[in-house]
Design a protein around this motif. Structure first.
Motif, PDB file in Angstrom:
ATOM      1  N   SER A   7       0.821  -1.205   0.000  1.00  0.00           N
ATOM      2  CA  SER A   7       0.000   0.000   0.000  1.00  0.00           C
ATOM      3  C   SER A   7       0.855   1.254   0.000  1.00  0.00           C
ATOM      4  CB  SER A   7      -0.920   0.005   1.215  1.00  0.00           C
ATOM      5  OG  SER A   7      -1.912  -0.974   1.073  1.00  0.00           O
ATOM      6  N   ILE A   8       1.873   1.281   0.874  1.00  0.00           N
ATOM      7  CA  ILE A   8       2.704   2.468   0.940  1.00  0.00           C
ATOM      8  C   ILE A   8       3.478   2.657  -0.351  1.00  0.00           C
ATOM      9  CG2 ILE A   8       4.654   3.536   2.117  1.00  0.00           C
ATOM     10  CD1 ILE A   8       3.689   2.237   4.668  1.00  0.00           C
ATOM     11  N   LEU A   9       3.962   1.553  -0.930  1.00  0.00           N
ATOM     12  CA  LEU A   9       4.759   1.659  -2.141  1.00  0.00           C
ATOM     13  C   LEU A   9       3.940   2.134  -3.326  1.00  0.00           C
ATOM     14  CD1 LEU A   9       6.869  -1.621  -1.863  1.00  0.00           C
ATOM     15  CD2 LEU A   9       7.517   0.690  -1.243  1.00  0.00           C
ATOM     16  N   LEU A  10       2.642   1.913  -3.297  1.00  0.00           N
ATOM     17  CA  LEU A  10       1.795   2.363  -4.395  1.00  0.00           C
ATOM     18  C   LEU A  10       1.371   3.814  -4.227  1.00  0.00           C
ATOM     19  CD1 LEU A  10      -0.410  -0.798  -4.904  1.00  0.00           C
ATOM     20  CD2 LEU A  10       1.215   0.169  -6.526  1.00  0.00           C
ATOM     21  N   LEU A  11       1.762   4.365  -3.123  1.00  0.00           N
ATOM     22  CA  LEU A  11       1.369   5.734  -2.900  1.00  0.00           C
ATOM     23  C   LEU A  11       2.004   6.682  -3.891  1.00  0.00           C
ATOM     24  CD1 LEU A  11       1.675   6.173   0.949  1.00  0.00           C
ATOM     25  CD2 LEU A  11      -0.389   6.183  -0.378  1.00  0.00           C
ATOM     26  N   ASN A 119       9.803  11.228   4.642  1.00  0.00           N
ATOM     27  CA  ASN A 119      10.199  10.174   5.584  1.00  0.00           C
ATOM     28  C   ASN A 119       9.360   8.920   5.410  1.00  0.00           C
ATOM     29  OD1 ASN A 119      12.388  10.816   7.707  1.00  0.00           O
ATOM     30  ND2 ASN A 119      11.274  12.742   7.533  1.00  0.00           N
ATOM     31  N   MET A 120       8.087   9.082   5.065  1.00  0.00           N
ATOM     32  CA  MET A 120       7.247   7.920   4.799  1.00  0.00           C
ATOM     33  C   MET A 120       7.756   7.167   3.568  1.00  0.00           C
ATOM     34  SD  MET A 120       4.736   7.959   7.091  1.00  0.00           S
ATOM     35  CE  MET A 120       3.074   7.537   6.620  1.00  0.00           C
ATOM     36  N   TYR A 121       8.184   7.913   2.558  1.00  0.00           N
ATOM     37  CA  TYR A 121       8.709   7.256   1.364  1.00  0.00           C
ATOM     38  C   TYR A 121      10.055   6.593   1.630  1.00  0.00           C
ATOM     39  CZ  TYR A 121       5.100   8.465  -1.895  1.00  0.00           C
ATOM     40  OH  TYR A 121       3.905   8.523  -2.551  1.00  0.00           O
ATOM     41  N   LEU A 122      10.874   7.205   2.456  1.00  0.00           N
ATOM     42  CA  LEU A 122      12.140   6.570   2.828  1.00  0.00           C
ATOM     43  C   LEU A 122      11.871   5.290   3.619  1.00  0.00           C
ATOM     44  CD1 LEU A 122      14.189   9.749   3.731  1.00  0.00           C
ATOM     45  CD2 LEU A 122      14.794   8.086   1.959  1.00  0.00           C
ATOM     46  N   ALA A 123      10.841   5.304   4.450  1.00  0.00           N
ATOM     47  CA  ALA A 123      10.458   4.091   5.174  1.00  0.00           C
ATOM     48  C   ALA A 123      10.062   2.995   4.199  1.00  0.00           C
ATOM     49  CB  ALA A 123       9.307   4.393   6.130  1.00  0.00           C
ATOM     50  N   ALA A 124       9.256   3.357   3.202  1.00  0.00           N
ATOM     51  CA  ALA A 124       8.831   2.377   2.204  1.00  0.00           C
ATOM     52  C   ALA A 124      10.023   1.848   1.409  1.00  0.00           C
ATOM     53  CB  ALA A 124       7.809   3.004   1.263  1.00  0.00           C
ATOM     54  N   TYR A 125      10.931   2.737   1.066  1.00  0.00           N
ATOM     55  CA  TYR A 125      12.116   2.344   0.300  1.00  0.00           C
ATOM     56  C   TYR A 125      12.952   1.331   1.072  1.00  0.00           C
ATOM     57  CZ  TYR A 125      16.881   2.715  -1.510  1.00  0.00           C
ATOM     58  OH  TYR A 125      18.146   2.419  -1.962  1.00  0.00           O
ATOM     59  N   HIS A 126      13.224   1.623   2.333  1.00  0.00           N
ATOM     60  CA  HIS A 126      14.046   0.704   3.123  1.00  0.00           C
ATOM     61  C   HIS A 126      13.299  -0.597   3.419  1.00  0.00           C
ATOM     62  CE1 HIS A 126      17.538   3.226   3.711  1.00  0.00           C
ATOM     63  NE2 HIS A 126      16.750   4.251   4.003  1.00  0.00           N
ATOM     64  N   GLY A 127      11.979  -0.513   3.576  1.00  0.00           N
ATOM     65  CA  GLY A 127      11.210  -1.732   3.770  1.00  0.00           C
ATOM     66  C   GLY A 127      11.269  -2.632   2.549  1.00  0.00           C
ATOM     67  N   GLU A 128      11.196  -2.047   1.380  1.00  0.00           N
ATOM     68  CA  GLU A 128      11.279  -2.821   0.140  1.00  0.00           C
ATOM     69  C   GLU A 128      12.623  -3.524   0.014  1.00  0.00           C
ATOM     70  OE1 GLU A 128      10.114  -4.435  -3.509  1.00  0.00           O
ATOM     71  OE2 GLU A 128       8.937  -3.428  -1.964  1.00  0.00           O
TER      72      GLU A 128
END
Length: 286
Positions: A7-11, A119-128
Motif C-alpha cells: 500500500s505504501i509503495l503504491l502511494l 520520511n514515509m517514502y524513505l520508510a517504504a524504500y528501506h522496507g522494500e
C-alpha cells in the motif's frame, strides 16, 4: 508486513494545496504533473516538476513531487539504478530545504508536510529492501511530522492519508510487527485509520486520488467489502483510463464480486496496454 509495503509503495502522495495565492502557477503545474504521473506519463510529469523547482528553489514542493516520481519509477523497475539514486538524492534535498524553512518559520505547515511525506517514502524504500529497522524509524519520523502538522492545522487534509495508513496497518499487521510498532509509538487503530483515509479522500487535494486507491485496496483485500472496493476502482479507471494498475485491481474487484465477464474484460484491457511492456514488473506484481 507485505500488505503494508504494497500500500505504501503504491502511494503517490503529493503535497497539499495550501499554497499562497501568488503561487497559482506552481499550483497549476503541480496538478498537470500529477495528472501525467497517474497516467504513467512520467517524462512529462518530471518536466512539470522541474518547472516548479525553477520557479522557487527554496520550496520543497517541487523536489518532493520529483522525488516521489523517481521512487515510483524505481518501484516498477527495481533494476533502474538511475531512478533509485535520483530518489535518494532528491529525498535528501527535500529534507534539506524543508528543515531550512522550519528554522526560519517553526509554523511552516508545508515544510512539516514535506518532511512527513519524504520520511514515509524513505520508510517504504528501506522496507522494500528489507531494511526494517530503518524503515520503522523513518516511518515513525514521518508520523511525528504529520501529527505535528495536524495538531497545528487539522484542516491540512492531505496529511490524513499517511496517518490513516499507519494507524490502520498497525492494527492489522502480524503480532511481531505490532509489537515493533508499539515500541516505536505507532498507534494501532483500524477504524480511526479508515476514517482518516476517508477524510483524505473527501477533502484532500492532491492526496484524494491516492486515498481512494488505498481505501479500495483495503476494502478489496483486507476488509472483504467488495461493493465498496468496486465503487472506488470504477471511479479511478474512469478518471485515469491510461493507468493499467487501476484496471488490474478493478478486474480483481469484479472477480471477487462474482462478475467474471467484467473481470475478464478488465484484465484483457490491462494485458493489452503497451505500458506493461515498459514496466513488466507491474504484470508480475499483479
Amino acid at each position: 508486513m507485505k500488505r503494508l509495503c504494497q500500500s505504501i509503495l503504491l502511494l503517490i502522495l503529493f503535497c497539499s494545496a495550501k499554497l499562497p495565492a501568488q503561487n497559482n502557477t506552481i499550483h497549476q503545474l503541480s496538478f498537470e504533473g500529477i495528472d501525467h504521473a497517474y497516467n504513467m506519463e512520467f517524462g512529462t510529469a518530471l518536466d512539470r516538476f522541474d518547472d516548479i523547482i525553477e520557479l522557487d528553489k527554496n520550496n520543497p514542493h517541487g523536489y518532493l513531487l520529483k522525488a516521489i516520481s523517481h521512487y515510483y519509477l524505481y518501484l516498477v523497475d527495481m533494476d533502474d539504478r538511475t531512478a533509485e539514486n535520483n530518489f535518494r538524492k532528491l529525498a535528501a534535498k527535500v529534507s534539506e530545504v524543508a528543515q531550512k524553512n522550519l528554522q526560519t518559520n517553526h509554523d511552516d505547515h508545508d515544510a512539516l508536510f514535506a518532511l512527513g511525506t519524504i520520511n514515509m517514502y524513505l520508510a517504504a524504500y528501506h522496507g522494500e529492501n528489507n531494511g526494517w529497522v530503518r524503515a520503522y524509524w523513518y516511518g515513525k519520523e514521518g508520523i511525528n511530522y504529520l501529527q505535528a502538522l495536524i495538531d497545528k492545522n487539522p484542516q491540512y487534509y492531505d496529511a490524513y492519508l499517511g496517518l490513516g495508513l499507519y494507524h490502520y496497518y498497525a492494527a492489522v499487521m502480524p503480532k511481531l510487527v505490532k509489537a515493533i510498532s508499539f515500541l516505536l509509538g505507532v498507534e494501532a487503530d483500524r477504524l480511526r485509520g479508515l476514517q482518516e483515509l476517508e477524510l483524505a479522500r473527501q477533502k484532500g487535494t492532491f492526496a484524494s486520488v491516492e486515498a481512494k486507491f488505498c481505501l479500495g485496496y483495503i476494502y478489496l483485500y483486507l476488509e472483504k467489502d467488495y461493493r465498496k472496493a468496486l465503487r472506488y476502482f470504477k471511479d479511478l479507471c474512469e478518471t485515469y483510463p491510461r493507468n493499467p494498475i487501476f484496471r488490474i485491481v478493478l478486474g480483481d474487484a469484479y472477480r471477487k464480486f462474482g462478475k467474471h465477464d467484467l473481470a475478464i474484460d478488465a484484465y484483457k484491457h490491462s494485458v493489452a496496454d503497451p505500458i506493461l511492456k515498459r514496466f513488466p514488473r507491474l504484470v508480475i506484481s499483479s
